[in-house]
Design an enzyme around this catalytic site. Structure first.
Site, PDB file in Angstrom:
ATOM      1  N   SER A 142      38.565  42.437  52.686  1.00 22.19           N
ATOM      2  CA  SER A 142      37.816  41.580  53.603  1.00 22.19           C
ATOM      3  C   SER A 142      37.676  40.203  52.978  1.00 22.19           C
ATOM      4  CB  SER A 142      36.421  42.155  53.868  1.00 22.19           C
ATOM      5  OG  SER A 142      35.587  41.217  54.529  1.00 22.19           O
ATOM      6  N   TYR A 155      28.366  45.161  50.734  1.00 24.49           N
ATOM      7  CA  TYR A 155      29.669  45.188  51.396  1.00 24.49           C
ATOM      8  C   TYR A 155      30.662  44.309  50.641  1.00 24.49           C
ATOM      9  CZ  TYR A 155      33.190  44.830  55.079  1.00 24.49           C
ATOM     10  OH  TYR A 155      34.373  44.859  55.785  1.00 24.49           O
TER      11      TYR A 155
END
Length: 257
Positions: A142, A155
């Site tokens: 990501s 995250y």
């Protein structure tokens, strides 16, 4: 080009979102797709969609964070197909919150799925690819793994780890004909986004959706199909010279902000 006929592809998290789009596209291109998914109903729905269009797919219920279960599933897949050519690690979960809003249980949950889960599948995948004479691995990282994004402490940590694991595996197994890359999506319109907006901004879903879309220079969110198209290239023979790379697919978020 991008023909996957005769190849066995394992896709974790193939029951929804980006993983589902990848599984469907790979099957369209001729791959025999094995979907590893915690939500068996979603996995079976993806398999039904693939088989209805004439593709080949099977689903396996598995929690990727449990190493013994992962090993058993990969052994079953290898026994059935006799090889493993492609592994896509798409299974993952999200968390919203900065350091102080991340509890120990939050941190452990994210680490267990997003880091340990990828490790477990890499371990089983590499073992079977060595028996197959090589293969290609694609991990879903990501932009949060390389940029400071507000309220994504746990995250971001997990996706940074995915990037590092990608580079390590690429280096260690390059001489065994195993390629390993990752893609780093920006915001992608998946069911997670819709659920997040519904839960946190009731009555303001469209307004917040537009706001989040505009944080990317291109002015919109990506689609799962767009992520799948890049995944197809990186997992095809046409990308045979590509390994140890991270591809931003983010509407200009990283470079054009």
């Amino acid at each position: 080009m991008f023909n996957l006929s005769g190849k066995t592809a394992v896709v974790t998290g193939g029951g929804s979102g980006i993983g589902k789009a990848i599984a469907i596209l790979f099957a369209k291109q001729g791959a025999d797709v094995a979907i590893i998914e915690l939500n068996q109903a979603n996995a079976e729905a993806t398999v039904s969609q693939i088989t209805s269009m004439g593709g080949k797919a099977t689903s396996y219920a598995c929690d990727v964070s449990r190493q013994t279960d992962v090993q058993s599933v990969f052994e079953a897949i290898f026994t059935k197909t006799g090889n493993l050519h492609i592994l896509v690690n798409s299974a993952g979960i999200s968390h919203i919150g900065n350091l102080e809003k991340t509890t120990e249980s939050d941190f452990d949950r994210i680490f267990t799925v997003n880091v340990k889960g990828v490790y477990n599948c890499l371990l089983a995948g590499v073992e079977n690819m060595k028996k197959s004479g090589g293969g290609v691995i694609l991990n879903l990282a990501s932009v949060a793994g390389t940029l400071g994004i507000p309220d994504r402490f746990a995250y971001s940590m997990s996706k940074g780890a995915v990037l590092s694991m990608t580079l390590s595996v690429a280096r260690d197994y390059i001489n065994q004909n195993i390629r390993c890359n990752c893609i780093s999506p920006g915001r992608v319109h998946t069911p997670f986004v819709d659920d997040f907006l519904k839960k946190n901004y009731p009555g303001q879903e469209q307004e917040m959706f537009d706001k989040l879309s505009k944080t990317q220079p291109i002015g919109r969110m990506g689609t799962p199909d767009e992520m799948a198209a890049l995944a197809l290239y990186l997992c095809s023979d046409e990308a045979g010279f590509v390994t140890g790379s991270d591809y931003n697919i983010d509407g200009g978020f990283v470079r054009l902000k």
